[in-house]
Design an enzyme around this catalytic site. Structure first.
Site, PDB file in Angstrom:
ATOM      1  N   GLU A   1      -5.631   1.575   2.355  1.00 27.96           N
ATOM      2  CA  GLU A   1      -5.181   0.416   3.149  1.00 27.96           C
ATOM      3  C   GLU A   1      -4.891   1.089   4.801  1.00 27.96           C
ATOM      4  OE1 GLU A   1      -2.930  -2.027   6.238  1.00 27.96           O
ATOM      5  OE2 GLU A   1      -2.741  -0.366   6.132  1.00 27.96           O
ATOM      6  N   GLU A   2      -5.085   2.250   5.585  1.00 30.73           N
ATOM      7  CA  GLU A   2      -4.996   2.302   6.683  1.00 30.73           C
ATOM      8  C   GLU A   2      -6.234   3.099   7.490  1.00 30.73           C
ATOM      9  OE1 GLU A   2      -2.083   1.672   8.143  1.00 30.73           O
ATOM     10  OE2 GLU A   2      -0.567   2.007   7.652  1.00 30.73           O
TER      11      GLU A   2
ATOM     12  N   ASP B   1       5.840   2.108   7.102  1.00 29.62           N
ATOM     13  CA  ASP B   1       4.548   1.702   6.849  1.00 29.62           C
ATOM     14  C   ASP B   1       3.535   2.486   5.669  1.00 29.62           C
ATOM     15  OD1 ASP B   1       2.270   0.024   6.941  1.00 29.62           O
ATOM     16  OD2 ASP B   1       2.128   1.029   8.848  1.00 29.62           O
TER      17      ASP B   1
ATOM     18  N   HIS C   1       2.861   4.054  12.833  1.00 34.08           N
ATOM     19  CA  HIS C   1       2.094   4.990  12.507  1.00 34.08           C
ATOM     20  C   HIS C   1       2.487   6.284  13.861  1.00 34.08           C
ATOM     21  CE1 HIS C   1      -1.194   1.894  10.983  1.00 34.08           C
ATOM     22  NE2 HIS C   1      -0.404   1.667  10.676  1.00 34.08           N
TER      23      HIS C   1
ATOM     24  N   HIS D   1       0.697  -1.434   0.204  1.00 39.56           N
ATOM     25  CA  HIS D   1      -0.118  -0.265   0.031  1.00 39.56           C
ATOM     26  C   HIS D   1       0.894   1.271  -0.382  1.00 39.56           C
ATOM     27  CE1 HIS D   1      -0.003   1.301   4.268  1.00 39.56           C
ATOM     28  NE2 HIS D   1       0.531  -0.238   4.435  1.00 39.56           N
TER      29      HIS D   1
END
Lengths: 340, 337
Positions: free
Chosen positions: A199-200, A171, A310, A63
């Site tokens: 995605e998140e 990420d 994150h 992603h």
């Protein structure tokens, strides 16, 4: 791959606003891909011919989006109100530097500790009392630079110390960088690569990309939660940085294909690749949307152990990148060659 | 002024380990006076003006910044650190830091990802549980870092709109820059008094610089330059009226000298320098308190640069307020008495 990862991580692209990342990727792959297109949600779908026609149609996916925030309002004092995009723990927010709209610098306010009572000094504020300061003194002034709906990202450095990389957005720009490298190399079989959006915020890009492609198999390249830090023992660490590619049996979105897990294990043994199994059912990734697509897709996530996901700065070991890359590529060739 | 401020916020100089900042300032001050030295505690003292005069004015700004001190390195190479100065634990999880070992090394304060949250999102980390990750193998960490090394919080200095600057350590590098710029402005002037510029150590911990250096000087008058609170969300009472960009804050406090305060206020009025008032009903919590009670007492004033988000990586000051402070001090020093 080092420069590529830096370029991707330092660019800004929260969920729903991935254009600048997509543009970098298109620029990197356009001379190597046989075909590519951008779909209605913004997914970049790339086709690369290999030396042979595959027995099985394979989709490799990573992603493009990162977690961040959206501007929700501007106060009469010229401060910016914001809402989170993707899951972020409020404990990593006070006093952080951010970039709004790729160009306006700001910081998240933090009431001076000297003026806090003892409870306040130990409490993380709720979103309704968090603000970003861009230096404006009034709403009119702030509106010249920022509008509600603008994207906000963390603003930090990228560091490669030879052993590890520290950056925001690893990420999943790490996954993107590995796919770019695969597209830039000579492949044994024809393969599809999907650089997906959102995605998140709920695996939205992967859901539609898997529907469009209709693959037999999928490999998801992700960055996953390593909690191997002081005070966290045993299984609670989930996985360890510098211990190789991470394979999970199950997470909060997917029970992984047992045949593919077994194959990954034997590839690792035969090729001197370090792998580790995820020691907890935690997290989730695009595999959750892909394995349930249409009549089902046999799916495995091959992940990079990553600390401090994150947040403004996460950390990976460089050796793990090569284990993930090599494992994923050999697995891809075995799937395409019908050897599973 | 901006470049100087960015440079100074980027060198270390945690309380008790001010060497790098002291060396930087000493080099800078050498351009304006031959008489500048760094003592064993990392206090920087520069003498300008008429060194034959029996009247001495002291200008003080603390040189140190808040940070940590390394206490232990574990088997995996994680570094345990304890706070050195008034660290705000709310800002620590996933904070970027620089460990000042044999060389400067970037680190991250360990934290858990939201996927594995303990659900205590409302609570700041405890100060006794701070671990730093350099992302290096344990042997490499131990080769470069030892217990006792200092650690500073890192945020790349940046310019916001409206000449606002945000960085870590603006408390009190903003004050230090004001005094460096003052030296540059006054060194060619004909000044009747001896002017001592002190960049003092350890204000954030034990006020060692302000307690010891003035003892060896015969000071008649002194001004401390520091930062103080400006209006921001959650700040109430008198500080809710203090605005960035509206000039330095002149402090009234029982421990400070009223005549000197009046003199500063008059100079501001006569020279069109904006100022704001700060009222402390007891001591000021700055070096001014120690200088005022040094030896048999020193007439002392406190001038503060308004600041937001004090003791965090997101401190903000306005360059205009720093320039006004320099302008005020130039008149204080150069005006014939």
């Amino acid at each position: 791959m080092d420069n590529l990862l830096k370029k991707l991580c330092t660019a800004n692209g929260i969920s729903g606003d991935e254009k600048s990342i997509r543009d970098i990727i298109i620029n990197e792959i356009k001379d190597y891909a046989n075909d590519y297109r951008v779909d209605n949600l913004g997914n970049l779908i790339v086709y690369k011919k290999g030396n042979n026609t595959p027995e099985n149609k394979l989709m490799i996916s990573a992603h493009m989006d990162e977690v961040g925030f959206l501007v929700s309002d501007i106060t009469s004092d010229g401060l910016i109100k914001f809402s989170e995009v993707g899951g972020i723990d409020r404990r990593v927010l006070p006093a952080r530097s951010v970039t709004i709209n790729n160009n306006v610098k700001g910081v998240i306010c933090n009431k001076p500790i000297h003026l806090c009572d003892s409870d306040e000094a130990k409490s993380i504020p709720k979103y309704d009392s968090m603000y970003i300061d861009i230096g404006a003194d009034s709403k009119d002034e702030a509106q010249k630079y920022v509008s509600p709906g603008d994207s906000i990202t963390f603003d930090t450095f990228y560091e490669d110390n030879g052993f590890s990389v520290k950056s925001k957005a690893i990420d999943d720009r790490a996954g993107c960088s590995m796919m770019i490298k695969m597209i830039q190399s000579e492949l044994e079989y024809d393969m599809y690569f999907t650089f997906v959006v959102q995605e998140e915020v709920g695996l939205n890009g992967a859901k539609v990309a898997a529907f469009s492609l209709n693959p037999d198999y999928a490999i998801v390249l992700e960055s996953t939660t390593a909690a191997d830090i002081p005070g966290i023992e045993g299984v609670k660490q989930v996985c360890n940085v510098n211990n190789g590619a991470v394979i999970g049996f199950m997470d909060r979105r997917t029970i992984y294909d047992k045949g593919l897990i077994k194959e990954a294990q034997s590839i690792a043994e035969n090729n001197n690749i370090k792998i580790q199994f995820k020691r907890a059912v935690a997290g989730g990734n695009d595999a959750g949307a892909i394995h349930n697509s249409r009549g089902g897709v046999r799916t495995l996530a091959v992940s990079l152990p990553c600390r401090y996901l994150h947040s403004q700065i996460s950390l990976i070991a460089k050796s793990d990148i090569y284990d993930v890359y090599n494992l994923a590529l050999i697995l891809a060739e075995r799937i395409c060659g019908g050897k599973i | 002024m901006k470049k100087l401020l960015f440079d100074l916020c980027s060198v270390g100089g945690v309380s008790g380990s001010e060497t790098s900042a002291a060396e930087y300032c000493c080099e800078y001050l050498k351009k304006y006076t031959k008489e500048v030295r760094v003592d064993y505690n990392n206090n920087v003292l520069a003498v300008l003006g008429n060194d034959k005069s029996d009247k001495t004015v002291l200008l003080d700004a603390h040189l140190d910044r808040i940070g940590f001190i390394v206490t232990e390195i574990n088997e995996e190479g994680f570094i345990k650190a304890e706070k050195c100065g008034g660290i705000d634990t709310r800002t620590l999880l996933d904070a970027c830091v620089i460990v000042h070992g044999n060389k400067d090394l970037f680190g991250v304060v360990c934290c858990m990802p939201p996927h594995l949250s303990d659900g205590r999102e409302d609570k700041a980390v405890s100060a006794d549980n701070i671990w730093i990750d350099l992302g290096l193998p344990a042997d490499k960490v131990k080769d470069n870092v030892s217990p006792g090394d200092s650690v500073s919080l890192y945020a790349e200095p940046k310019e916001l709109i409206n000449s606002r600057i945000s960085a870590s350590a603006l408390d009190n590098r903003a004050g230090v820059v004001v005094l460096l710029k003052l030296a540059e402005r006054i060194y060619k002037e004909n000044i009747d008094r001896k002017v001592c510029i002190l960049l003092s150590c350890q204000e954030e911990t034990f006020a060692t610089g302000a307690k010891t250096v003035p003892f060896d000087l015969n000071i008649d008058e002194s001004v401390t330059i520091d930062v103080s609170f400006a209006s921001q969300p959650g700040v109430t009472d008198q500080y809710s009226n203090i605005k960035l960009g509206k000039g330095p804050m002149l402090c009234v406090s029982p421990i400070l000298n009223r005549d000197l305060f009046d003199k500063l206020r008059t100079i501001c009025a006569e020279n069109n320098i904006d100022y704001q008032l700060e009222v402390c009903s007891c001591n000021t919590g700055t070096n001014g308190d120690h200088i005022a009670t040094s030896k048999s007492g020193v007439k002392t004033a406190l001038v503060s640069i308004p600041q937001k988000n004090m003791h965090s990586q997101a401190e903000i000051v306005d360059l205009k307020d720093m320039e006004s402070t320099v302008n005020l001090l130039v008149v204080v020093i150069c005006k014939r008495r």
